[in-house]
Design an enzyme around this catalytic site. Sequence first.
Site: not given
Length: 198
Positions: A30, A99, A128
């Site tokens: 990622r 997701s 995050k």
Amino acid sequence: MSLHKFYPIFDDVSWLKRMLPLGIKLVQLRIKDATDAHVRAQIAEAQALCRAHDCVLVINDYWQAAIDLGCDWIHLGQEDLDIADLKAIRAAGLKMGVSTHDDDELERVLAMAPDYVALGPVYPTILKKMKWHQQGLPRVTEWKARVGEMPLVGIGGMSVERAPGVYEAGADIVSAVTDITLNADPEARVRQWLEVSA
């Protein structure tokens, strides 16, 4: 093919060089905020490493690069789904994980027939800022009932200590980021993860 139960996520191929020799069999790359050239170089190197270690590589976000470089898996967030060319992704034979955070997102994603669904954050996460609060273990159980045979990935605030409960609640796979990358001994932590996920 069945995916391994332990699914670490790393932001640079240097992590893969360190961790794949320990026995990881499923990993996500990622990368955030990088040039196209950097992304493609990272993906190419990650792909070679994963093939050498018999590890499934999942590319986050960069679906076009994944197609161009002959990757097998991508992972898309909800925002990515808005702009990704799902027909091109499917035509290239890429498997796709997505997701999800709430019921509407799950319904949207199930209509796309993904290859796995990730639910998060199961626990509070420091990775995050998110508008969703922790989902909790009951939601993991509920969503596993809804997705059926499709693999369900639990993500968000995961640790070695929490993993058994998440598996017990119904997750097929547990994904971790900061529990490894912020650990004083990441290699030892990965070994613990592999043990608890065996």
